[in-house]
Design a protein around this motif. Structure first.
Motif, short mmCIF file in Angstrom:
data_model
loop_
_atom_site.label_atom_id
_atom_site.label_comp_id
_atom_site.label_asym_id
_atom_site.label_seq_id
_atom_site.Cartn_x
_atom_site.Cartn_y
_atom_site.Cartn_z
N ALA A 189 94.97 36.73 8.14
CA ALA A 189 93.61 37.10 8.07
C ALA A 189 92.98 35.70 6.85
CB ALA A 189 93.64 38.04 7.61
N ALA A 190 91.81 35.15 6.70
CA ALA A 190 91.43 34.66 6.11
C ALA A 190 91.41 35.17 4.57
CB ALA A 190 89.97 34.44 6.60
N ARG A 191 91.21 36.98 4.98
CA ARG A 191 90.82 37.35 2.87
C ARG A 191 92.75 37.32 1.94
NH1 ARG A 191 91.48 41.52 7.21
NH2 ARG A 191 93.93 42.37 7.87
N LEU A 192 92.95 37.30 2.79
CA LEU A 192 94.76 36.93 1.91
C LEU A 192 93.77 36.10 1.08
CD1 LEU A 192 97.06 38.48 2.18
CD2 LEU A 192 95.56 39.20 4.31
N ALA A 193 93.47 34.99 1.92
CA ALA A 193 92.97 33.98 0.72
C ALA A 193 92.44 34.30 -1.04
CB ALA A 193 91.96 32.94 0.66
N ASP A 194 91.37 36.03 -1.05
CA ASP A 194 91.16 36.35 -2.09
C ASP A 194 91.87 37.88 -2.58
OD1 ASP A 194 88.68 35.29 -1.30
OD2 ASP A 194 87.99 36.77 -0.03
N ALA A 249 95.37 56.64 -2.22
CA ALA A 249 94.02 57.07 -2.28
C ALA A 249 93.18 56.16 -2.13
CB ALA A 249 93.74 58.08 -3.19
N LEU A 250 93.18 55.55 -2.57
CA LEU A 250 92.14 54.11 -2.51
C LEU A 250 92.44 53.38 -1.62
CD1 LEU A 250 92.60 52.43 -6.16
CD2 LEU A 250 90.35 53.60 -5.29
N ASN A 251 93.13 53.40 -0.95
CA ASN A 251 93.53 53.14 0.87
C ASN A 251 92.76 53.80 1.50
OD1 ASN A 251 94.80 50.52 1.17
ND2 ASN A 251 95.90 51.22 -0.58
N LEU A 252 92.84 54.65 1.44
CA LEU A 252 91.75 55.38 2.39
C LEU A 252 90.39 56.09 2.06
CD1 LEU A 252 94.75 58.97 2.31
CD2 LEU A 252 93.59 57.00 4.13
N ALA A 253 90.44 55.98 0.62
CA ALA A 253 88.95 55.53 0.51
C ALA A 253 88.30 54.79 1.23
CB ALA A 253 88.41 55.68 -1.06
N PHE A 254 88.53 53.81 0.62
CA PHE A 254 88.37 52.30 0.92
C PHE A 254 88.05 52.04 2.29
CE2 PHE A 254 88.24 50.26 -3.52
CZ PHE A 254 87.42 50.82 -4.08
N ALA A 255 89.04 52.47 2.67
CA ALA A 255 89.58 52.42 4.85
C ALA A 255 88.14 52.90 4.97
CB ALA A 255 90.65 52.68 5.32
N CYS A 256 87.78 54.14 4.40
CA CYS A 256 86.56 55.25 4.97
C CYS A 256 85.11 55.31 4.50
CB CYS A 256 86.73 56.63 4.33
SG CYS A 256 85.29 57.71 4.37
N LEU A 257 85.36 53.93 3.58
CA LEU A 257 83.77 54.16 2.88
C LEU A 257 83.63 52.32 2.79
CD1 LEU A 257 83.55 56.37 -0.13
CD2 LEU A 257 83.28 56.62 2.03
N ALA A 258 84.75 51.73 3.05
CA ALA A 258 83.32 50.38 3.15
C ALA A 258 83.72 49.38 4.02
CB ALA A 258 85.10 49.33 2.75
N ASP A 259 82.81 49.21 5.24
CA ASP A 259 81.86 48.01 5.82
C ASP A 259 82.40 46.58 5.27
OD1 ASP A 259 80.70 49.92 7.51
OD2 ASP A 259 79.61 50.22 6.51
N PRO A 260 82.31 45.77 6.64
CA PRO A 260 82.48 44.37 6.06
C PRO A 260 81.33 43.50 5.72
CG PRO A 260 83.58 45.09 8.49
CD PRO A 260 82.53 45.92 7.43
N ARG A 311 89.17 44.16 -1.07
CA ARG A 311 88.81 43.14 -0.29
C ARG A 311 89.79 43.54 1.37
NH1 ARG A 311 87.47 40.72 2.40
NH2 ARG A 311 86.84 38.40 2.71
N THR A 312 91.01 43.97 0.98
CA THR A 312 92.09 44.30 2.18
C THR A 312 91.19 45.37 3.85
OG1 THR A 312 94.04 44.89 1.06
CG2 THR A 312 93.93 45.53 3.59
N ASN A 361 72.31 45.57 -5.55
CA ASN A 361 71.07 44.82 -4.76
C ASN A 361 71.52 45.58 -3.01
OD1 ASN A 361 73.22 43.62 -2.71
ND2 ASN A 361 74.12 42.01 -4.94
N GLU A 362 71.17 45.39 -2.04
CA GLU A 362 70.63 45.92 -0.88
C GLU A 362 72.20 45.82 -0.40
OE1 GLU A 362 70.02 41.25 -0.14
OE2 GLU A 362 69.09 42.90 -1.92
N ARG A 363 72.96 45.11 -0.47
CA ARG A 363 74.00 44.94 -0.08
C ARG A 363 74.96 46.10 -0.78
NH1 ARG A 363 72.91 39.57 -0.42
NH2 ARG A 363 74.07 38.89 -2.41
N THR A 364 74.88 46.61 -2.05
CA THR A 364 76.38 47.14 -2.96
C THR A 364 76.30 48.37 -2.28
OG1 THR A 364 75.00 46.70 -5.17
CG2 THR A 364 76.29 48.08 -5.26
N ALA A 365 77.42 49.27 -1.70
CA ALA A 365 77.48 50.50 -1.28
C ALA A 365 78.02 51.57 -2.12
CB ALA A 365 78.37 50.75 -0.56
N GLY A 366 78.74 50.77 -3.40
CA GLY A 366 78.88 52.01 -4.60
C GLY A 366 79.89 50.78 -5.94
#
Length: 387
Positions: A6-11, A104-115, A134-135, A163-168
């Motif tokens: 997956a492309a995200r692995l580059a980051d 815990a962080l995996n669950l939190a970001f899986a819950c909250l982080a939109d692409p 990033r995952t 900014n308008e893209r900031t989620a947290g």
């Protein structure tokens, strides 16, 4: 040829400290004596009452799955810990037991982080936070912090970066690699900055209990809409047990539960039964003795490093790290870390692991070994630098 990863692995960068640890273990296998000051792991064994509770659970056959959010009695015990330690009421229903703070962080970001959503994180900061984000297709955005703000982001910095893209926003108190703390008014101000922008606020408290002038305040006291992450690894010295917890805003408990059911089923059952003994008075008394020992190590090591030209740039109020400016001694902390390992037998962590904010100028030393070994490390460094 198969399709690429997956492309995200580059980051997602490697965790350099783990690679240094691997090299250190190789040198030890060759007969070298290495003083480990690189990995954030207490050198004390897990307290005996905790280990005994795990053995008892296994002997009694308590090895089946638990509910996805953890044993009800452990969630209740954590709730009681907030009541007795902090004077804060945190309902057990809002507590999830997790596979370490990382879980815990995996669950939190899986819950909250939109692409594509952006999340503000301090730089320098713990590297896995941005890589976990990033995952889940979130985008970490660094806020450069330094001595002027005690290496913690300020509300003004957060507002300027939003900014308008900031989620947290994610902060840590005590912080890794610097050991600095946020006061309760500072936490409340950051929470207010996020609320005013309909953003999420996450606080990493995994080094709570390991503070040396005063106890760290919990962000749970600043609002029930704050995500608070803690761990049994550091203060409770259960690193390999892989157990932590998260306090979740009520509106998201069911979402986290669904994710936990699918991603991990449940945390380790024997580890959960073991953790029930973590809050017993006998265990806490032992942990407080060990906290005093960590303070003794810090108070020995900080002036010793500064005498060598390694300037401690943060106020190390908690955790077990000293974040040092090494630029007077070497222009590249990564090369310096390799030199110290190979030539002096001292393992430390280069700034490259913690972000892009002058990493070449900084190196982290963990005081997770006894004062006698710390003294030997200082002697080796003195010889290496010719001072």
């Amino acid at each position: 040829m198969p399709r690429p990863a997956a492309a995200r692995l580059a980051d997602i960068a490697p965790f350099h400290v783990v690679e240094l640890l691997t090299r250190a273990r190789q040198l030890e296998a060759e007969g070298r004596d290495i003083i480990h000051m690189e990995v954030g792991e207490p050198d004390f064994p897990t307290p005996a009452p905790i280990a005994a509770a795990a053995v008892d659970a296994i002997r009694q056959g308590k090895t089946l799955y638990t509910p996805a959010l953890g044993l009800p009695e452990l969630r209740a015990a954590i709730s009681g810990f907030y009541r007795t330690r902090y004077g804060v009421e945190v309902p057990a229903a809002r507590i999830a037991v997790t596979n370490g703070a990382s879980g815990a962080l995996n669950l939190a970001f899986a819950c909250l982080a939109d692409p594509g959503s952006e999340w503000l994180l301090a730089d320098p900061g713990y590297p896995c936070n941005r890589h976990i984000l990033r995952t889940y297709e979130g985008q970490p955005r660094a806020i450069a912090v330094g001595p002027d703000s005690n290496y913690q982001p300020t509300p003004a910095q957060v507002a300027a970066a939003w900014n308008e893209r900031t989620a947290g926003l994610l902060v840590a108190s005590p912080a890794n690699p610097t050991g600095t703390l946020l006061t309760l008014p500072e936490i409340a101000a950051l929470a207010g900055t996020c609320r005013a922008r309909d953003g999420h606020f996450l606080v990493d408290e995994i080094y709570h209990g390991l503070t040396y002038e005063s106890d760290a305040p919990t962000a749970c006291a600043a609002g029930d809409d704050i995500w608070v992450i803690n761990s049994f690894s550091k203060y409770f010295q259960m690193t390999g047990w892989r157990l932590g917890w998260m306090v979740i805003p009520e509106a998201f408990v069911r979402d986290v539960e669904k994710l936990a059911q699918n991603l991990v089923l449940c945390p380790s059952t024997p580890a959960q039964y073991a953790a029930l003994a973590a809050f017993e008075p006998e265990t806490i008394a032992l942990l407080e003795q060990r906290r005093a020992e960590f303070r003794r190590r810090r108070d020995f090591l900080a002036p010793a490093l500064e005498a060598l030209g390694l300037r401690v740039t943060a106020r190390p109020e908690g955790a077990f790290y000293l974040y040092c400016d090494c630029s007077e001694l070497h222009p590249d902390s990564f090369a310096l870390a390799r030199e110290l390992l190979e030539e002096a037998g001292v393992a430390a962590t280069p700034g490259i692991d913690f972000g892009a904010n002058a990493p070449e100028r900084h190196i982290r030393f963990a005081y997770t070994t006894g004062v006698d070994r710390l003294a030997e490390a200082v002697a080796r460094l003195r010889r290496h630098f010719g001072r």
